[in-house]
Design a protein around this motif. Sequence first.
Motif, PDB file in Angstrom:
ATOM      1  N   GLY A  95       0.856  -1.172   0.000  1.00 12.96           N
ATOM      2  CA  GLY A  95       0.000   0.000   0.000  1.00 12.96           C
ATOM      3  C   GLY A  95       0.896   1.227   0.000  1.00 12.96           C
ATOM      4  N   PHE A  96       0.450   2.309  -0.613  1.00 11.84           N
ATOM      5  CA  PHE A  96       1.313   3.488  -0.703  1.00 11.84           C
ATOM      6  C   PHE A  96       0.497   4.730  -0.942  1.00 11.84           C
ATOM      7  CE2 PHE A  96       1.464   0.988  -4.692  1.00 11.84           C
ATOM      8  CZ  PHE A  96       0.735   1.820  -5.525  1.00 11.84           C
ATOM      9  N   ARG A 146      -3.265   2.692  -9.652  1.00 13.19           N
ATOM     10  CA  ARG A 146      -3.143   1.649 -10.677  1.00 13.19           C
ATOM     11  C   ARG A 146      -1.968   1.945 -11.607  1.00 13.19           C
ATOM     12  NH1 ARG A 146      -7.714  -1.653 -13.838  1.00 13.19           N
ATOM     13  NH2 ARG A 146      -6.388  -2.559 -15.438  1.00 13.19           N
ATOM     14  N   ALA A 147      -1.776   3.197 -11.962  1.00 16.47           N
ATOM     15  CA  ALA A 147      -0.661   3.558 -12.842  1.00 16.47           C
ATOM     16  C   ALA A 147       0.670   3.241 -12.176  1.00 16.47           C
ATOM     17  CB  ALA A 147      -0.739   5.043 -13.214  1.00 16.47           C
ATOM     18  N   VAL A 148       0.795   3.524 -10.875  1.00 15.69           N
ATOM     19  CA  VAL A 148       2.030   3.179 -10.150  1.00 15.69           C
ATOM     20  C   VAL A 148       2.247   1.664 -10.200  1.00 15.69           C
ATOM     21  CG1 VAL A 148       3.111   3.058  -7.857  1.00 15.69           C
ATOM     22  CG2 VAL A 148       2.069   5.190  -8.637  1.00 15.69           C
ATOM     23  N   GLY A 176       3.799  12.428  -9.577  1.00 14.45           N
ATOM     24  CA  GLY A 176       4.170  12.541 -10.979  1.00 14.45           C
ATOM     25  C   GLY A 176       5.663  12.500 -11.251  1.00 14.45           C
ATOM     26  N   ARG A 177       6.461  12.174 -10.248  1.00 14.60           N
ATOM     27  CA  ARG A 177       7.915  12.137 -10.423  1.00 14.60           C
ATOM     28  C   ARG A 177       8.488  10.718 -10.378  1.00 14.60           C
ATOM     29  NH1 ARG A 177       9.016  17.246  -6.419  1.00 14.60           N
ATOM     30  NH2 ARG A 177       7.850  18.723  -7.675  1.00 14.60           N
ATOM     31  N   GLY A 178       7.610   9.743 -10.204  1.00 14.68           N
ATOM     32  CA  GLY A 178       8.054   8.354 -10.194  1.00 14.68           C
ATOM     33  C   GLY A 178       8.613   7.870  -8.865  1.00 14.68           C
ATOM     34  N   TYR A 179       8.488   8.672  -7.816  1.00 10.93           N
ATOM     35  CA  TYR A 179       9.067   8.285  -6.533  1.00 10.93           C
ATOM     36  C   TYR A 179       8.404   7.031  -5.953  1.00 10.93           C
ATOM     37  CZ  TYR A 179      11.266  12.946  -6.318  1.00 10.93           C
ATOM     38  OH  TYR A 179      12.008  14.072  -6.573  1.00 10.93           O
ATOM     39  N   VAL A 180       7.078   6.961  -6.014  1.00 13.32           N
ATOM     40  CA  VAL A 180       6.395   5.813  -5.412  1.00 13.32           C
ATOM     41  C   VAL A 180       6.672   4.544  -6.218  1.00 13.32           C
ATOM     42  CG1 VAL A 180       4.172   4.853  -4.725  1.00 13.32           C
ATOM     43  CG2 VAL A 180       4.663   7.258  -4.313  1.00 13.32           C
ATOM     44  N   THR A 181       6.731   4.648  -7.520  1.00 18.97           N
ATOM     45  CA  THR A 181       7.078   3.479  -8.342  1.00 18.97           C
ATOM     46  C   THR A 181       8.472   2.986  -7.982  1.00 18.97           C
ATOM     47  OG1 THR A 181       5.690   4.281 -10.153  1.00 18.97           O
ATOM     48  CG2 THR A 181       7.374   2.645 -10.708  1.00 18.97           C
TER      49      THR A 181
END
Length: 189
Positions: free
Chosen positions: A94-95, A139-141, A103-108
């Motif tokens: 979970g995140f 979902r995108a992440v 929008g910077r890709g940090y969570v991915t």
Amino acid sequence: MEPVTLTTDRLVLRPVGPQDTKAVYEAAQDPGIQRWTTVPSPYLPEHASGFTEQWVPDGWAQGSMFTFGVFLPGGELTGMLSLTMRSLGVAEVGFWAAAEHRGRGYVTEAALCACRWIFTEVGVDRVEWRAEVGNAPSRAVAERAGFTIEGTLRAAVNNKGVRRDCWVGSLLPSDLGLPSTAPYLPARI
């Protein structure tokens, strides 16, 4: 389990503690976090202190939930990520991301790092992701991190007392080029 700190090229993932209570509280004021996650709403200072001072340390001590604050090297909180043990060899991720860091890709990046860790150091063979239907950013992440979206589960999440449908996906060690602890025999359809 002893808490660990993980690093990527851009991030430091570490358990949050009392020193992070204010940053957690401020980030969780975001209406998007309160809408799409199970954090209480309204999110009060005592929720943040209970999280940083009890939930996070207890989860690590019991080996039941491994929660990481996602920080920039300078110490700024960009998000939160937890891996909760669900059954033998299965964890659920979970995140959330702080509004100003989306929008910077940090969570991915954090999800991939934390999943590699739980596969190799804890011996998990499946990480599940769930999000309420409609939470397109989550979902995108998951998709960018390589999760396979497996479907929709009816009434499978309870968010603030309301049962809601959710998407579910999974990431396996083999998706990241890692070995599993047990053999996997995929169905032939």
